[in-house]
Design an enzyme around this catalytic site. Structure first.
Site, PDB file in Angstrom:
ATOM      1  N   VAL A  18       1.026  -1.172   0.038  1.00 45.35           N
ATOM      2  CA  VAL A  18      -0.147   0.081   0.106  1.00 45.35           C
ATOM      3  C   VAL A  18       0.864   1.197  -0.089  1.00 45.35           C
ATOM      4  O   VAL A  18       0.726   2.068  -0.793  1.00 45.35           O
ATOM      5  CB  VAL A  18      -1.045  -0.048   1.044  1.00 45.35           C
ATOM      6  CG1 VAL A  18      -2.038   1.186   0.969  1.00 45.35           C
ATOM      7  CG2 VAL A  18      -1.908  -1.323   1.273  1.00 45.35           C
ATOM      8  N   GLY A  47       8.898   5.737   5.964  1.00 51.51           N
ATOM      9  CA  GLY A  47       9.644   4.803   7.061  1.00 51.51           C
ATOM     10  C   GLY A  47       9.313   3.406   6.911  1.00 51.51           C
ATOM     11  O   GLY A  47       8.376   3.090   6.288  1.00 51.51           O
ATOM     12  N   ARG A  49      11.587  -0.918   7.605  1.00 54.76           N
ATOM     13  CA  ARG A  49      12.607  -1.483   8.426  1.00 54.76           C
ATOM     14  C   ARG A  49      13.978  -1.396   7.709  1.00 54.76           C
ATOM     15  O   ARG A  49      14.981  -1.443   8.513  1.00 54.76           O
ATOM     16  CB  ARG A  49      12.057  -3.293   8.564  1.00 54.76           C
ATOM     17  CG  ARG A  49      11.116  -3.281   9.707  1.00 54.76           C
ATOM     18  CD  ARG A  49      10.595  -4.597   9.770  1.00 54.76           C
ATOM     19  NE  ARG A  49      10.006  -5.028   8.465  1.00 54.76           N
ATOM     20  CZ  ARG A  49       8.693  -5.774   8.302  1.00 54.76           C
ATOM     21  NH1 ARG A  49       8.487  -6.408   9.404  1.00 54.76           N
ATOM     22  NH2 ARG A  49       8.442  -6.181   6.980  1.00 54.76           N
ATOM     23  N   ARG A  50      13.818  -1.842   6.617  1.00 51.99           N
ATOM     24  CA  ARG A  50      15.220  -1.812   5.620  1.00 51.99           C
ATOM     25  C   ARG A  50      15.290  -0.578   4.605  1.00 51.99           C
ATOM     26  O   ARG A  50      14.902  -0.621   3.654  1.00 51.99           O
ATOM     27  CB  ARG A  50      14.951  -3.090   5.011  1.00 51.99           C
ATOM     28  CG  ARG A  50      16.117  -3.787   4.326  1.00 51.99           C
ATOM     29  CD  ARG A  50      15.877  -5.161   3.702  1.00 51.99           C
ATOM     30  NE  ARG A  50      14.619  -4.996   2.860  1.00 51.99           N
ATOM     31  CZ  ARG A  50      14.526  -4.756   1.559  1.00 51.99           C
ATOM     32  NH1 ARG A  50      15.615  -4.376   0.918  1.00 51.99           N
ATOM     33  NH2 ARG A  50      13.648  -4.700   0.863  1.00 51.99           N
ATOM     34  N   LYS A 107      -6.328  -1.837  10.317  1.00 53.40           N
ATOM     35  CA  LYS A 107      -7.730  -2.717  11.038  1.00 53.40           C
ATOM     36  C   LYS A 107      -7.351  -3.303  12.304  1.00 53.40           C
ATOM     37  O   LYS A 107      -8.269  -3.291  13.267  1.00 53.40           O
ATOM     38  CB  LYS A 107      -8.487  -3.528  10.080  1.00 53.40           C
ATOM     39  CG  LYS A 107      -7.757  -4.643   9.520  1.00 53.40           C
ATOM     40  CD  LYS A 107      -7.658  -4.584   8.300  1.00 53.40           C
ATOM     41  CE  LYS A 107      -6.507  -5.621   7.732  1.00 53.40           C
ATOM     42  NZ  LYS A 107      -6.460  -5.606   6.250  1.00 53.40           N
ATOM     43  N   GLU A 131     -10.430   5.270   6.546  1.00 51.55           N
ATOM     44  CA  GLU A 131     -11.225   4.597   5.525  1.00 51.55           C
ATOM     45  C   GLU A 131     -10.708   3.316   4.970  1.00 51.55           C
ATOM     46  O   GLU A 131     -11.705   2.236   4.671  1.00 51.55           O
ATOM     47  CB  GLU A 131     -11.511   5.650   4.425  1.00 51.55           C
ATOM     48  CG  GLU A 131     -12.507   5.182   3.172  1.00 51.55           C
ATOM     49  CD  GLU A 131     -13.698   5.067   3.581  1.00 51.55           C
ATOM     50  OE1 GLU A 131     -14.621   6.052   3.887  1.00 51.55           O
ATOM     51  OE2 GLU A 131     -14.320   3.802   3.609  1.00 51.55           O
ATOM     52  N   GLY A 189      -1.361 -15.970  -4.507  1.00 49.36           N
ATOM     53  CA  GLY A 189      -1.035 -14.573  -3.623  1.00 49.36           C
ATOM     54  C   GLY A 189      -2.202 -13.841  -3.139  1.00 49.36           C
ATOM     55  O   GLY A 189      -2.176 -12.860  -2.375  1.00 49.36           O
ATOM     56  N   LYS A 207     -12.662  -5.717  11.300  1.00 49.23           N
ATOM     57  CA  LYS A 207     -13.725  -4.783  10.431  1.00 49.23           C
ATOM     58  C   LYS A 207     -15.017  -4.801  10.995  1.00 49.23           C
ATOM     59  O   LYS A 207     -15.559  -3.781  11.168  1.00 49.23           O
ATOM     60  CB  LYS A 207     -13.417  -5.225   9.000  1.00 49.23           C
ATOM     61  CG  LYS A 207     -12.166  -5.209   8.426  1.00 49.23           C
ATOM     62  CD  LYS A 207     -11.971  -5.977   7.321  1.00 49.23           C
ATOM     63  CE  LYS A 207     -10.593  -5.999   6.501  1.00 49.23           C
ATOM     64  NZ  LYS A 207     -10.387  -6.932   5.440  1.00 49.23           N
TER      65      LYS A 207
HETATM   66  P1  NAP Z   1       3.710  -4.711   3.544  1.00 50.17           P
HETATM   67  O1  NAP Z   1       3.450  -5.105   2.226  1.00 50.17           O
HETATM   68  O2  NAP Z   1       3.914  -5.972   4.459  1.00 50.17           O
HETATM   69  O3  NAP Z   1       4.502  -3.533   4.107  1.00 50.17           O
HETATM   70  C1  NAP Z   1       4.708  -3.189   5.342  1.00 50.17           C
HETATM   71  C2  NAP Z   1       5.617  -1.859   5.269  1.00 50.17           C
HETATM   72  O4  NAP Z   1       5.796  -1.386   6.766  1.00 50.17           O
HETATM   73  C3  NAP Z   1       7.030  -2.319   4.647  1.00 50.17           C
HETATM   74  O5  NAP Z   1       7.501  -1.455   3.950  1.00 50.17           O
HETATM   75  C4  NAP Z   1       7.758  -2.493   6.000  1.00 50.17           C
HETATM   76  O6  NAP Z   1       9.342  -2.289   5.844  1.00 50.17           O
HETATM   77  C5  NAP Z   1       7.347  -1.238   6.938  1.00 50.17           C
HETATM   78  N1  NAP Z   1       7.303  -2.003   8.377  1.00 50.17           N
HETATM   79  C6  NAP Z   1       6.768  -2.834   8.759  1.00 50.17           C
HETATM   80  N2  NAP Z   1       6.908  -2.872  10.220  1.00 50.17           N
HETATM   81  C7  NAP Z   1       7.849  -1.975  10.547  1.00 50.17           C
HETATM   82  C8  NAP Z   1       8.822  -1.507  11.701  1.00 50.17           C
HETATM   83  N3  NAP Z   1       8.549  -2.118  12.728  1.00 50.17           N
HETATM   84  N4  NAP Z   1       9.208  -0.333  11.382  1.00 50.17           N
HETATM   85  C9  NAP Z   1       9.554   0.309  10.208  1.00 50.17           C
HETATM   86  N5  NAP Z   1       8.797  -0.004   9.127  1.00 50.17           N
HETATM   87  C10 NAP Z   1       8.017  -1.269   9.328  1.00 50.17           C
HETATM   88  O7  NAP Z   1       2.163  -4.260   4.266  1.00 50.17           O
HETATM   89  P2  NAP Z   1       0.971  -3.661   3.323  1.00 50.17           P
HETATM   90  O8  NAP Z   1       0.147  -5.077   2.589  1.00 50.17           O
HETATM   91  O9  NAP Z   1       1.179  -2.641   2.490  1.00 50.17           O
HETATM   92  O10 NAP Z   1      -0.404  -3.244   4.598  1.00 50.17           O
HETATM   93  C11 NAP Z   1      -0.258  -2.102   5.199  1.00 50.17           C
HETATM   94  C12 NAP Z   1      -1.149  -1.764   6.036  1.00 50.17           C
HETATM   95  O11 NAP Z   1      -2.344  -1.627   5.415  1.00 50.17           O
HETATM   96  C13 NAP Z   1      -1.597  -2.923   7.034  1.00 50.17           C
HETATM   97  O12 NAP Z   1      -1.795  -2.209   8.223  1.00 50.17           O
HETATM   98  C14 NAP Z   1      -2.701  -3.550   6.430  1.00 50.17           C
HETATM   99  O13 NAP Z   1      -3.448  -4.180   7.487  1.00 50.17           O
HETATM  100  C15 NAP Z   1      -3.388  -2.518   5.758  1.00 50.17           C
HETATM  101  N6  NAP Z   1      -4.095  -2.946   4.612  1.00 50.17           N
HETATM  102  C16 NAP Z   1      -3.562  -3.413   3.513  1.00 50.17           C
HETATM  103  C17 NAP Z   1      -4.244  -4.028   2.484  1.00 50.17           C
HETATM  104  C18 NAP Z   1      -3.412  -4.964   1.449  1.00 50.17           C
HETATM  105  O14 NAP Z   1      -4.161  -5.250   0.293  1.00 50.17           O
HETATM  106  N7  NAP Z   1      -2.350  -5.163   1.426  1.00 50.17           N
HETATM  107  C19 NAP Z   1      -5.456  -3.636   2.299  1.00 50.17           C
HETATM  108  C20 NAP Z   1      -6.375  -2.780   3.401  1.00 50.17           C
HETATM  109  C21 NAP Z   1      -5.404  -2.372   4.600  1.00 50.17           C
HETATM  110  P3  NAP Z   1      10.141  -2.972   4.855  1.00 50.17           P
HETATM  111  O15 NAP Z   1       9.723  -2.757   3.557  1.00 50.17           O
HETATM  112  O16 NAP Z   1      11.518  -2.608   5.054  1.00 50.17           O
HETATM  113  O17 NAP Z   1      10.023  -4.311   5.441  1.00 50.17           O
END
Ligand code: NAP
Length: 441
Positions: A18, A47, A49-50, A107, A131, A189, A207
């Site tokens: 996202v 921000g 992790r890497r 969420k 949202e 996936g 949710k």
């Molecule tokens: P993701 O692909 O796993 O990405 C997470 C990102 O956060 C990565 O860039 C990671 O860094 C960073 N991160 C995680 N822990 C961290 C920490 N301790 N310190 C600093 N950075 C950190 O997750 P996503 O799918 O984008 O989802 C993000 C949020 O949106 C979540 O809350 C999820 O529930 C919500 N969401 C996602 C979707 C979806 O379809 N994906 C839909 C609705 C809501 P690195 O890249 O360095 O690992």
């Protein structure tokens, strides 16, 4: 540049599915966004992790020091897209306490910490928007908090988890069992390496908590939501569902219940249920989501679309970011947490629903009436019964399967009935107990 065109500084926490899409839109649509907001958005940092080169973003924009990023003086809005609870909670609290508005898609966090975060936003008189935390791209939080703010919501029910909807749709259309449909979802996936949060209903329950809180002006947390997952749904259940003119969906249901003396309660629950094929939610297939809202004056409204994925979720995040930025430019704030109604949570035992019970029984006379007796003793009225032969691996008839569909009964009465059936000598196994939604007979 006039004062009102002073750039709005944005920090994005997370550069995953996202976060990377949100950064892309901020950069690619900069001119349009500036025109819509009345000031340009400027990305101060991201921000992660890497911190590394070759991540598709200049390395000097990346930082692993989240607290420092959200505390920068030139950051006005923090967009949290890290998930799940910590360090997201701490970063959001720091941001709010320092007067920054926050947008999040988290969420899991909102379902446990809305109260604490909303209070921090209130203290600092800033915005907290979320949202994207429910049903990805589908606008449902804003319609509930704004468009329906003058109406009275009775029920919000929907399919809010794409992974489980994909698995159940596969089982329905191909006859696959749960394990192979899950394997397919993983290969494509749609399911994560550890699918527990999705298949056990935790994600949908988070949710449901958020939806119920908003719809009924009451704080509802994930722990208040009754939850069952889809791991026990079998291909035999789908066969029976088809014979009954139904399919099976994992539903999140939030309802305002009114008792005999007018006392009101909130019910929030997540479980797989039989849904008649002519119900609008039965046609929601694959990874799509849909939410049906019933309000006193508006009647029934349905919201349908992509409930997850980087770009669709980023669309909802960007909507919130534009709102928060406009509020910065024009003054004013978005809707605050509304919890004035403080309705009690109804226990699952009192919720009236229709049920589907499938059991294997001995193949002899009198079985059907013994089974019917157990329902009758607890005032659970039977609407339909189907009986079919069961054959063993050698093709020999070894018993019968009885499927009972009830009229509305309480969960407590049905649970007692099922326990009594399981104790009968003639009942070999209770295969499944599922609820039936979308009909009230
Ligand atoms: P993701 O692909 O796993 O990405 C997470 C990102 O956060 C990565 O860039 C990671 O860094 C960073 N991160 C995680 N822990 C961290 C920490 N301790 N310190 C600093 N950075 C950190 O997750 P996503 O799918 O984008 O989802 C993000 C949020 O949106 C979540 O809350 C999820 O529930 C919500 N969401 C996602 C979707 C979806 O379809 N994906 C839909 C609705 C809501 P690195 O890249 O360095 O690992």
């Amino acid at each position: 540049m006039t004062d009102s065109e002073k750039p709005i500084g944005v920090a994005v926490l997370g550069y995953g599915n996202v976060g990377s899409q949100v950064v892309r839109i901020i950069e690619q649509s900069a001119r349009d966004l500036a025109a819509r907001i009345g000031a340009p958005l400027e990305l101060r940092g991201v921000g992660v992790r890497r911190v590394a080169e070759n991540r598709g973003i200049p390395v000097d924009k990346l930082t692993d020091n989240i607290e420092e990023l959200v505390s920068r003086d030139d950051v006005d809005i923090v967009v949290e897209l890290m998930g799940p609870v910590e360090p997201a909670r701490k970063a959001i609290l720091t941001a709010l306490e320092q007067g920054k508005s926050v947008v999040t898609a988290n969420k899991a966090l909102m379902a446990v910490s809305t109260g604490e975060l909303a209070q921090a936003a209130e203290n600092a008189r800033v915005d907290l928007y979320f949202e994207a935390a429910v049903a990805g791209a589908i606008p449902v939080i804003r319609p509930l908090t704004q468009s329906l703010a003058g109406d009275s919501v009775l029920r919000v029910a929907g399919i809010v988890n794409g992974t489980t909807n994909y698995i159940l749709s596969e089982m329905d259309s191909t006859g696959a069992d749960y394990t192979s449909a899950l394997a397919d979802a993983s290969a494509l996936g749609y399911a994560e390496a550890d699918p527990t949060a999705d298949v056990e209903g935790y994600d949908a329950a988070a949710k449901a908590a958020i939806l119920a809180s908003i719809a009924f002006h009451t704080r509802v947390t994930a722990d208040d939501v009754y939850r069952e997952g889809i791991t026990k749904v079998s291909s035999a259940d789908f066969e029976s569902a088809k014979a009954l003119g139904c399919t099976i969906k994992l539903l999140a249901i939030c309802e305002r219940l009114t008792g005999d003396k007018g006392q009101q309660r909130v019910s929030a629950r997540v479980y797989p249920a039989l849904v008649p094929l002519d119900h609008p939610l039965a046609a929601v297939n694959g990874a799509f989501n849909a939410v049906v809202v019933e309000a006193e004056a508006a009647g029934r409204l349905m919201f349908y679309g992509q409930g997850a994925g980087g770009a669709p979720t980023a669309s909802a995040v960007m909507g919130d970011l534009v709102m928060a930025a406009r509020n910065r430019v024009q003054g004013g704030r978005g809707p605050r947490e509304s919890k004035y109604a403080k309705l009690p949570i109804a226990p699952i035992g009192i919720i009236p629903t229709r049920y589907y019970v499938s059991m294997n029984v001995a193949d002899r006379s009198g079985v059907l009436s013994a089974v019917a007796d157990e329902f009758g003793k607890r005032d659970v009225s039977i609407a339909q019964v189907r009986q079919e032969g069961v054959v063993d691996e050698f093709g020999q008839r070894c018993g019968a399967r009885i499927v009972v569909v009830t009229h509305q009964a309480t969960d407590a009465a049905l649970s007692e009935t099922v326990a009594a059936l399981a104790d009968l000598d003639i009942v070999q196994t209770i295969n499944s107990v599922l609820r039936m939604e979308g009909t009230t007979e």
